[in-house]
Scaffold this active site. Structure first.
Site, short mmCIF file in Angstrom:
data_model
loop_
_atom_site.label_atom_id
_atom_site.label_comp_id
_atom_site.label_asym_id
_atom_site.label_seq_id
_atom_site.Cartn_x
_atom_site.Cartn_y
_atom_site.Cartn_z
N SER A 144 0.85 -1.19 0.00
CA SER A 144 0.00 0.00 0.00
C SER A 144 0.88 1.24 0.00
CB SER A 144 -0.88 0.00 1.26
OG SER A 144 -1.50 1.25 1.46
N TYR A 157 -2.43 -1.31 10.27
CA TYR A 157 -2.45 -1.57 8.83
C TYR A 157 -1.22 -0.99 8.14
CZ TYR A 157 -3.93 -1.54 3.96
OH TYR A 157 -3.98 -1.72 2.60
#
Length: 282
Positions: A144, A157
């Site tokens: 990401s 995350y």
């Protein structure tokens, strides 16, 4: 488009979003595909569609990759009968958006189990397998743009995706000269089920930065096949990952938090979201 005829690919988190698009586009290029996720009904539907449209073989493996022993079970089933896997896409991932102490601990721990432990074990098993058969092989780990910045309210995350990126970049270097190319895809906001499962809803400004899962997967596959260690799709995302190079950490953290707050609202994630394994990545 590079022809992948005769290759077998394993794609995790394939029941929707980026994983589903990876499976479709690999099949379009001629690869036979093993699609992996929790939801058997969706996997069956996807496998049948791939076989009918592209004339490839397509198998399904229904697994919750956050559970102990699931990576070994995946490897055993995928390589059964002497099948040689040449492409691995580690796309399955989850995250819980919101202040760390206001989200259940089990959701945070499931994020670590799936995004770190399972991905690492799966990569190890399949990379050893790829080295042993010696055929040209590829690993694409999905991280990401959060792996480049520290995102408040997405602490676990973004930390997990930092691991995925640095692990993948180091492994890319280690395996230079071998038959395996390791690549890391770092998307930003992508239209998939991840938003709902993470407890997010888009604002008007947030929609401006979103990409389609199909566009993200195409960039990921192209980068993987070209042997790029890190792949960031989209101009806005490229600008975001450049910011940490010119801003001190004390500035980038509040800036990242403000951008996220403007782009998404925090909502209650649906029950059972921690184990969905559906992936978009921010």
């Amino acid at each position: 488009m590079k022809n992948l005829n005769g290759m077998w690919a394993v794609v995790t988190g394939a029941s929707s979003g980026i994983g589903e698009e990876y499976a479709r586009q690999l099949a379009e290029r001629g690869a036979s595909v093993i699609v992996v996720a929790r939801r058997q009904d969706r996997l069956d539907k996807l496998a049948e569609a791939l076989k009918a449209k592209y004339g490839v073989e397509a198998d399904t493996i229904a697994l919750d990759l956050s559970k102990d022993g699931s990576a070994q079970a995946l490897f055993s089933k995928a390589t059964a009968g002497g099948r040689k896997i040449q492409i691995l896409v580690n796309n399955a991932g989850i995250g819980a958006y919101g202040p760390f102490l206001e989200r259940p601990l089990d959701r945070q721990m499931d994020t670590i189990k799936l995004n770190l432990f399972s991905l690492t074990e799966t990569t190890y098993l399949f990379a050893q397998h790829m080295l042993s058969h010696g055929k040209p092989s590829y690993v694409s780990n999905v991280a990401s743009i959060a792996s480049f910045v520290h995102v408040p309210r997405f602490a676990v995350y973004s930390g997990s995706k930092y691991y995925v990126r640095t692990f993948s970049e180091a492994l890319h270097f280690e395996l230079k000269g071998s038959n395996i190319q390791v690549s890391c895809l770092c998307p930003g906001g992508t239209y998939t089920e991840f938003l709902e499962q993470a407890g997010q809803s888009l604002t008007a400004s947030g929609r401006m930065a979103m990409m389609s899962a199909a566009a993200v997967a195409k960039v990921g596959i192209d980068g993987m096949l070209k042997g790029k260690p890190t792949v960031v799709p989209g101009l806005i995302n490229k600008l975001m990952v450049f910011l940490p190079r010119i801003m001190p950490r004390s500035v980038i953290i509040p800036v990242a938090g403000a951008i996220m707050s403007q782009g998404v609202n925090m909502v209650e994630a649906p029950a059972g979201a921690a184990g969905k394994g559906t992936s978009s990545h921010r």
